[in-house]
Design an enzyme around this catalytic site. Structure first.
Site, mmCIF file in Angstrom:
data_model
loop_
_atom_site.group_PDB
_atom_site.id
_atom_site.type_symbol
_atom_site.label_atom_id
_atom_site.label_comp_id
_atom_site.label_asym_id
_atom_site.label_seq_id
_atom_site.Cartn_x
_atom_site.Cartn_y
_atom_site.Cartn_z
ATOM 1 N N ASN A 43 -1.262 -2.975 6.131
ATOM 2 C CA ASN A 43 -0.494 -2.067 5.286
ATOM 3 C C ASN A 43 -0.960 -0.616 5.324
ATOM 4 O O ASN A 43 -0.480 0.204 4.540
ATOM 5 C CB ASN A 43 -0.394 -2.600 3.845
ATOM 6 C CG ASN A 43 -1.707 -2.546 3.085
ATOM 7 O OD1 ASN A 43 -2.675 -1.946 3.532
ATOM 8 N ND2 ASN A 43 -1.728 -3.176 1.930
ATOM 9 N N ASP A 44 -1.861 -0.269 6.225
ATOM 10 C CA ASP A 44 -2.253 1.135 6.359
ATOM 11 C C ASP A 44 -1.371 1.896 7.356
ATOM 12 O O ASP A 44 -1.383 3.121 7.399
ATOM 13 C CB ASP A 44 -3.709 1.258 6.825
ATOM 14 C CG ASP A 44 -4.678 0.814 5.744
ATOM 15 O OD1 ASP A 44 -4.338 0.958 4.560
ATOM 16 O OD2 ASP A 44 -5.763 0.324 6.090
ATOM 17 N N ASP A 59 0.878 -1.178 0.000
ATOM 18 C CA ASP A 59 0.000 0.000 0.000
ATOM 19 C C ASP A 59 0.906 1.216 0.000
ATOM 20 O O ASP A 59 1.469 1.582 1.028
ATOM 21 C CB ASP A 59 -0.886 -0.006 1.244
ATOM 22 C CG ASP A 59 -1.816 1.209 1.272
ATOM 23 O OD1 ASP A 59 -1.808 1.992 0.312
ATOM 24 O OD2 ASP A 59 -2.551 1.348 2.258
ATOM 25 N N ASP A 116 8.953 0.519 4.745
ATOM 26 C CA ASP A 116 8.772 1.876 4.246
ATOM 27 C C ASP A 116 10.108 2.609 4.282
ATOM 28 O O ASP A 116 10.951 2.360 5.158
ATOM 29 C CB ASP A 116 7.747 2.632 5.110
ATOM 30 C CG ASP A 116 6.319 2.161 4.857
ATOM 31 O OD1 ASP A 116 6.088 1.481 3.842
ATOM 32 O OD2 ASP A 116 5.435 2.475 5.674
ATOM 33 N N TRP A 155 5.979 -4.322 8.114
ATOM 34 C CA TRP A 155 4.955 -5.340 8.085
ATOM 35 C C TRP A 155 5.338 -6.351 7.018
ATOM 36 O O TRP A 155 6.322 -6.195 6.310
ATOM 37 C CB TRP A 155 3.581 -4.720 7.873
ATOM 38 C CG TRP A 155 3.412 -4.015 6.581
ATOM 39 C CD1 TRP A 155 3.886 -2.799 6.249
ATOM 40 C CD2 TRP A 155 2.731 -4.511 5.449
ATOM 41 N NE1 TRP A 155 3.549 -2.496 4.974
ATOM 42 C CE2 TRP A 155 2.827 -3.524 4.466
ATOM 43 C CE3 TRP A 155 2.024 -5.685 5.172
ATOM 44 C CZ2 TRP A 155 2.244 -3.679 3.205
ATOM 45 C CZ3 TRP A 155 1.446 -5.838 3.929
ATOM 46 C CH2 TRP A 155 1.567 -4.845 2.960
#
Lengths: 183, 389, 183, 389
Positions: free
Chosen positions: C158-159, C83, C127, C108
């Site tokens: 994934n948020d 995401d 990230d 994650w």
């Protein structure tokens, strides 16, 4: 020198100069002498010169197409030289800032023709300041340029963030307030 | 929790290259070796190349493109109110920026930020007095060619210029110059400014007390102003000022610049000279970044569109190529789509980069033939910088 | 309890759990006991169960269409549950952060199938942090969700901005690094 | 320069209404009175109305729409990492936000910001410990129905909840609850959290020492988790948890919530129940904000799409309307375009507001008939809040 006057007097001077600086050629002739004349209200002045030729040849494309009904569209007559998001699309109005923002006491100036009465008015493009840019639809994001000038003529330049003397200089949206009739 | 030890754990694992995976595309499942764990790392940049192009993106950043590869190399934070300059030695990017400590409120911070050109690390932040805030006004900021001084335009709305000592990392002094704006750097030893009466003010400065001189007005600032987006070739000090109607004024900036008699872009193209009529349809220069310069050949590139006077913000449908020394049009290039910004690579046979207002692709054009070389999918705006040679 | 382990151990634990938590039903059976086993390297495990039925019925749509050639597209096999913006479109790569950003040491986890070898791998969606969001073309902005979970299962959600332990938590882009073969 | 006196000068001029100008549209030039100078002012908001809709816009703000007028009333700063709540007394908007003092670096500031609902002035900023940062996670933040407490989810990645004393303007305490996330407020006196093992943890809190209880796991958190975007009706304490496959669990939140046996959205529609097959094509719930609730009629609105398991982020092509008490589908509404977010007005015959991922219009639908009432041009995203009655 126009800009130095502007530097010293802010909108008061700029507004005054612009009010005498119509697109019909007067602009080059105003000088510092005018700044001592009463700035407000503006006296009506003969429009004989402009009326000598067909109106269509003396109107800009913006003026030819300008409308007087919907102030939230870029082609509303007062928005002839606006660069930014119309405050009317953001909870404000044509001379009203949206809630939470404040109008800049200093602004830049345009001269726009009102098709309803055929008169030209001096418009203060006062930015509303203190909040991030309003995310209005693309229709409300305007960039017109009648008689718009580079930054070294700041009082008629629309790329500047006109948020001077406000609590925060963040740009939110732009208004088009009538200052008076152009000579 | 100890992040460092966790990083160590990761970096001790074995890394396989991507190519290995790609080469097996569409192969049937085989008993090929299982892919191994990869180390996370951070890329660094190669030296700035002649085919780098750095356009604004989303009004929040500038993106570094390698045009030959058609790829992004990195992102430099810089909003639409920032100004960005490549250091003369190409070792840094300078960004003049204004940030509120709480996004839209709090403490206003005006900063000259220094990013390392190899790592894009933010290595220094120099505090400034309140800068001029204008949308994409590239001429608000310049750096002297010896990399010693930054010149930053302030407007409060009174106008001045901060002289920033880049080595010392502080503002050395601020020069008030009422009635004038922006900064146009000389070859060495100072900068000039454009003034509301159509003149230049020239500021000789090399660390001591600045000396200010003025030219006579040389253009009609009320009816036919020159674009603020003038070309300055800092290697030679040559400046090219172009007016809304297409009048070209050239000079070499300095304490006493001699300004050429103007010539007309349109006349150089064999067309009639153009006036200020609001219903005088003609090819006119316009856009957000309407001009680009290639020093190798002395070529000027101008975005042109059919329009009346005051259409100076209109996008260009053609790119016109001029030899400035000969005051001659070399060719007119039809753009595949209207462009609001143009830039050029510094090498011979310049690449032209045409971009729209925002959120659009990059059109890469061969300036000698006018052919579109490629269109790079992107979300970039009109404003950009490109390196010199 | 999975999330509390995650709370205590960060990626190390999460990675381990995910590596044992393939979509083929094992996921519900892993418990805290597994966390004491050696987390790395992963032992190959028989895939007999999965091979009993036609592959097409056990593959997600993403897996059916996944490609192995262009890691800068959302349908690259490793991006099965990503995401965000692909770092490969931003000056980085599939496991490389763009200049000026740093990879989060904690991330994650997804489990993606490599069509080239038919094996499933545990992917760390680390990230890259410390800079404003990368403004890549829309093609590079992905939101896939194979086996993606709500925030109360953080190690597979994934948020979340996975920028823990970095100098700044600003999100720039997302990578898909191989951690190992899924059992 | 004296800004105040300048403002006074402006405000002493006479102001004509806009209507006067508009009424003369298309009239021939006449000797009508010359338009007079206008005062610049700032708008204030009327009381929050039942047809207000407040979607996210550009990942930087939320915009207040008056749906009846089809117009924006104002903008609330709040990024995609912020959470926004209308105060129970409707006198304020609360925004939980995280700001770096220099945009992407500097000092991290976690704040609970209080905006006045009439003026949109920022009246208070309460300092917080580091919040959980997730993209548009509305369940990260709730306010107790007596307007005394804010509950804010933290993740570092250890999880906790800050209990914010809204009157005193400070964090009273922080409760560690490992393994659980988000906050679902009770009717009064506390909140519950969803946990990784499929249970609820319940935190009774009214200013003193919190008491924590746990339910047994009630859903399959590994294979068929409930969406975090659960419905909570704070007037009654009723919560509706819906799983990826469409299983509906209802309860009244409190220290010891009894959780209903699940029913199936699809079975309520006369279709087979849906499983977790990755090639099991069925109508499934999905989107960024897939659920909305109308308390007046007890109606649940769900964005549904045809898809396999793990398609829970897919936009909905239909909006399904359920009577929750009766576990019955009332109607299926074809959406004019796929929607990633849905919201509902609180009154009888709810208006439904359907929005896309970002930068799109607002589709306003009559929930009783399924008719599209209007499409409002806008650039808004899927996430939104709508006032209660």
């Amino acid at each position: 020198m126009t800009a130095s006057l502007f530097d010293r007097l802010g909108e008061k001077a700029a507004r005054y100069l612009a009010s005498h600086a119509s697109r019909r050629g007067v602009l080059g002739k105003v000088g510092t002498a005018l700044a001592i004349a009463p700035a407000f209200p503006l006296l009506p002045v003969s429009r004989a010169e402009a009326e000598e030729k067909p109106v269509s040849a003396s109107l800009t494309d913006f003026e030819r197409k300008a409308q007087t009904k919907d102030p939230d569209k870029c082609d509303y007559w007062r928005h002839c030289a606006i660069d930014g998001v119309l405050c009317g699309c953001c909870g404000g109005g044509v001379h009203t800032c949206p809630p939470g923002t404040e109008p800049s006491p200093v602004s830049w100036i345009g001269t726009c023709r009102n098709p309803a009465d055929g008169l030209s008015y001096v418009i203060a493009y006062r930015d509303c300041c203190g909040r991030a840019t309003c995310n209005a639809p693309a229709d409300c994001d305007c960039n017109t340029a009648d008689r718009e000038m580079p930054i070294y003529k700041p009082q008629t330049s629309n790329d500047i963030i006109w948020c001077f003397g406000t609590k925060s200089t963040t740009y939110h949206c732009s208004t088009s307030a009538i200052i008076g009739k152009a000579s | 929790m100890n992040w460092r030890s966790m990083k160590f754990l990761l970096s001790s694992t074995f890394c396989v290259s991507l190519a290995m995976t790609a080469s097996r595309a569409h192969a049937a499942p085989t008993s090929s070796p299982v892919l191994q764990a990869e180390v996370s790392d951070t890329a660094t940049l190669p030296p700035i190349g002649p085919h780098w192009f750095i356009p604004s993106a989303s009004e929040e950043t500038y993106q570094i493109y390698d045009i030959d590869k058609g790829k992004v190399l990195g992102t430099i934070p810089a909003t639409m109110l920032a100004n960005i300059v490549i250091a003369p030695d190409k070792k840094n990017f300078y960004v003049a920026e204004t940030i509120w400590s709480r996004s839209d409120h709090g403490t206003r911070q005006d900063l000259l930020q220094v990013y390392d050109a190899k790592t894009l690390s933010l290595t220094k932040e120099i505090e400034l007095p309140p800068r001029a805030l204008a949308v994409f006004a590239a001429q608000d900021f310049a750096v002297s060619s010896d990399n010693k001084w930054g010149f930053i335009f302030n407007m409060s709305p009174a106008t001045s210029v901060s002289l920033v000592d880049l080595k010392a990392g502080k503002v050395a002094q601020t020069v008030d110059i009422p009635g004038c704006a922006l900064v146009y750097p000389w070859k060495t030893g100072g900068f000039s400014r454009l003034c509301g009466n159509g003149s230049l003010t020239n500021v000789a400065f090399d660390g001591g007390s600045p000396t200010v001189t003025h030219t006579k007005p040389f253009f009609d600032s009320n009816n036919d102003p020159v674009f603020e987006q003038a070309i300055v070739d800092q290697k030679t000090g040559q400046a090219i000022f172009i007016s809304y109607t297409g009048k070209v004024y050239t000079t070499v900036l300095g304490p006493d610049p001699k300004i050429s008699a103007p010539w007309s872009l349109q006349e150089a193209a064999g067309l009639p000279a153009v006036g200020t009529g609001v219903q005088e349809l003609a090819w006119r220069p316009g856009g957000q970044q309407p001009f680009a310069w290639n020093a190798a050949k002395g070529e000027l590139f101008v975005l042109m569109h059919p329009g009346n006077h005051w259409s100076h913000k209109t996008e260009g449908s053609q790119g016109w190529v001029f030899n400035v020394a000969e005051k001659k049009l070399l060719r007119r290039i039809d753009l595949p789509q209207p462009a609001s910004g143009i830039a050029a690579s510094p090498d011979n046979d310049a690449l032209l980069y045409a971009t729209g207002h925002r959120d659009g692709p990059i059109t890469v054009i061969n300036s000698s033939t006018g052919d579109v070389i490629k269109t790079i999918p992107a979300r970039v705006g009109a404003m950009s910088i490109a390196p010199g040679l």
